[in-house]
Enzyme design. Structure first.
Site, PDB file in Angstrom:
ATOM      1  N   PHE A 327       0.874  -1.182   0.000  1.00  0.00           N
ATOM      2  CA  PHE A 327       0.000   0.000   0.000  1.00  0.00           C
ATOM      3  C   PHE A 327       0.904   1.222   0.000  1.00  0.00           C
ATOM      4  O   PHE A 327       1.815   1.318   0.837  1.00  0.00           O
ATOM      5  CB  PHE A 327      -0.882   0.055   1.250  1.00  0.00           C
ATOM      6  N   GLU A 328       0.641   2.132  -0.916  1.00  0.00           N
ATOM      7  CA  GLU A 328       1.354   3.413  -0.916  1.00  0.00           C
ATOM      8  C   GLU A 328       0.481   4.433  -1.606  1.00  0.00           C
ATOM      9  O   GLU A 328      -0.127   4.128  -2.634  1.00  0.00           O
ATOM     10  CB  GLU A 328       2.650   3.333  -1.755  1.00  0.00           C
ATOM     11  N   ILE A 329       0.419   5.609  -1.033  1.00  0.00           N
ATOM     12  CA  ILE A 329      -0.064   6.771  -1.779  1.00  0.00           C
ATOM     13  C   ILE A 329       1.103   7.737  -1.735  1.00  0.00           C
ATOM     14  O   ILE A 329       1.634   8.021  -0.648  1.00  0.00           O
ATOM     15  CB  ILE A 329      -1.319   7.390  -1.151  1.00  0.00           C
ATOM     16  N   HIS A 364      12.078   2.015  -0.586  1.00  0.00           N
ATOM     17  CA  HIS A 364      11.226   3.215  -0.530  1.00  0.00           C
ATOM     18  C   HIS A 364      11.263   3.849   0.859  1.00  0.00           C
ATOM     19  O   HIS A 364      11.327   5.063   1.010  1.00  0.00           O
ATOM     20  CB  HIS A 364       9.768   2.869  -0.857  1.00  0.00           C
TER      21      HIS A 364
END
Ligand SMILES: Nc1nc2c(ncn2[C@@H]2O[C@H](COP(=O)(O)OP(=O)(O)O)[C@@H](O)[C@H]2O)c(=O)[nH]1
Ligand SMILES: *[C@@H]1O[C@H](CO)[C@@H](O)[C@H](O)[C@H]1NC(C)=O
Ligand SMILES: *[C@@H]1O[C@H](CO)[C@@H](O)[C@H](O)[C@H]1NC(C)=O
Ligand SMILES: [Mg+2]
Length: 440
Positions: A327-329, A364
């Site tokens: 999950f990443e925004i 990241h």
């Protein structure tokens, strides 16, 4: 004579009492949970009290359970079952024509779509054709919980060609434009500076040590692609924001606002819902490489960074905390920045994507932790999420009720000892969400 008249009166009184009881029970069984709604006449018919009735006992159980529901919002008294026949409810009466909801007054429905401007944003999914049904479940949930009201685009990326089934099914499920991109060979494969023999030995060794994905070549290409290339795909160049979605995820709560806009309005660049400790065997030398990079490029290290989240000794060693990147925004222009690209290129040359099994999550996370000021990273407590095997279920009962969540708060991973989220709160001196102690 007088005795038998009285006897007859008792029978008649009892008969009317029976009708009365069944009438009460019928009005309270007219609700969901029963296979069909029953009128008093139906019940009496079933009991053989009225002529033409059936054979015997009917199930009136549940009448007390549902009696209170019937006054609330679960009352579906207008639902008509065509099998009920003429003795059914007033809803089927031809005297009451249908008419649209006027959108005015106390019975007005809320507006169907979210108002306001959209951000320059897209969902992005890396997938194979064989992932079609698992990604379909993810898409359906994202659409139901959020995107049906926003219609953001969805970019699908693949190292192979997407087949017709994949495209047909995913196009049907997405409310925005679905777009399909093939990954350039340059971005998915071994760079020429990698020693193939050495890489092969590593895979065999990791296989023997039973390290998850330890022997996989494609998993390594995937991790390297997610670390350094997805944001440079021609389709992704058209956007400023991305939201990564993987197959088989769950979203347990409504998302009642636009997280992209939240990120933009609050100057966030990266966000997460779950954090945890990385499996050490997959990244034994990653931190050494990161330290070399920091020395070589001190200009890329942010003043107010999150080193405290990543290290317990001021940067000497890595504590293995990372944001879970399935999950990443985040902001694509940040990933495309000189700082991030130089960081990736540096680590790529170190060879750890193939000589170890570096995952895109620590890559990241360390980048965000060191190269962004900490206030540019956001924790979304209100986005409830599952990716096997961890759940983020929002802390705070009122929030879960307001957002119509269906996760079990006991499954929440945040305050578990293996999560790093507690550390995140401590570092930022943020008050923990109300009720977190009870959910530990
Ligand atoms: N096109 C393509 N996508 C892949 C490949 N391997 C993994 N993915 C995708 O990369 C993401 C991560 O893979 P996944 O199997 O979920 O890894 P995990 O979550 O770490 O267990 C998912 O979106 C997968 O669909 C591959 O070989 N080709
Ligand atoms: C969206 O963002 C990308 C990357 O910043 C940019 O190239 C593009 O022009 C933007 N599109 C719009 C409509 O603003
Ligand atoms: C550093 O980060 C904290 C927490 O986000 C913030 O409150 C503070 O203002 C920042 N300090 C500087 C110098 O930017
Ligand atoms: Mg996955």
């Amino acid at each position: 004579m007088a005795g038998s008249t009285r006897y007859l009166r008792y029978i008649i009184a009892a008969f009317f009492a029976l009708i009365f009881i069944f009438f009460i029970s019928s009005s309270s069984t007219r609700t969901i949970g029963q296979q069909y709604t029953q009128t008093a006449a139906d019940i009496l018919k079933n009991q053989g009290i009225l002529r033409g009735g059936g054979s015997g006992a009917i199930d009136t159980s549940g009448k007390s359970t549902f009696a209170s529901d019937a006054q609330g919002k679960t009352d579906v008294g207008n639902v008509v079952n065509p099998a009920m026949g003429p003795a059914s409810t007033e809803a089927s009466s031809p005297k009451q024509p249908t008419s649209p909801n006027t959108g005015i007054g106390p019975t007005a429905f809320p507006p169907a779509k979210a108002p306001g401007a959209r951000m320059n944003a897209t969902f992005v999914t890396l997938a194979r054709n064989s992932d079609v049904w698992e990604i379909s479940r993810s898409i359906r949930q994202v659409e139901d919980r959020f995107n049906h009201a926003y219609n953001y685009d969805w970019v699908f990326l693949n190292d192979g060609d997407f087949d017709d089934t994949f495209k047909k099914v995913t196009t049907a499920l997405t409310s925005g434009k679905a777009r399909y991109g093939k990954i350039d060979k340059e971005h998915w494969g071994f760079p020429d500076f990698i020693d193939q023999e050495k890489a092969k030995k590593v895979r065999e060794d990791m296989h023997e040590r039973k390290i998850i994905y330890g022997d996989s070549i494609s998993y390594r290409h995937m991790c390297r692609y997610e670390s350094g290339f997805f944001f440079r795909h021609p389709l992704m160049l058209e956007y400023e924001w991305y939201w990564r979605v993987e197959p088989s995820i769950e979203l347990y709560c409504d998302i009642a606002y636009d997280p992209f806009k939240f990120m933009a309005d609050n100057k966030k660049k990266y966000s997460f819902v779950l954090s945890l400790y990385e499996y050490v065997e997959t990244i034994p030398t990653l931190w050494d490489s990161v330290k070399k990079f920091m020395k070589q490029h001190p200009e890329h290290i942010a003043d107010n960074n999150s080193m405290e989240f990543l290290s317990d000794d001021g940067g000497v060693t890595y504590n293995h905390c990372h944001f879970w990147s399935n999950f990443e925004i985040g902001n694509l222009n940040w990933l495309r920045s000189k700082a991030y690209v130089e960081y990736f290129d540096f680590l790529d040359k170190e060879g750890g994507f193939f000589y170890e099994r570096w995952g895109d999550a620590p890559i990241h996370s360390i980048a965000a932790g060191l190269m962004l000021p900490k206030e540019e990273i956001h924790f979304f407590n209100d986005i409830a999420y599952y990716h096997v095997p961890f759940t983020h279920c929002p802390t705070g009962e009122q929030m879960r009720l307001d957002l119509k969540c269906h996760c079990n708060p006991k499954d929440n991973f945040d305050w578990n000892g293996y999560s790093c989220t507690n550390r995140w709160f401590d570092m930022n001196k943020l008050p923990k969400p109300e009720g977190y102690e009870k959910e530990q």
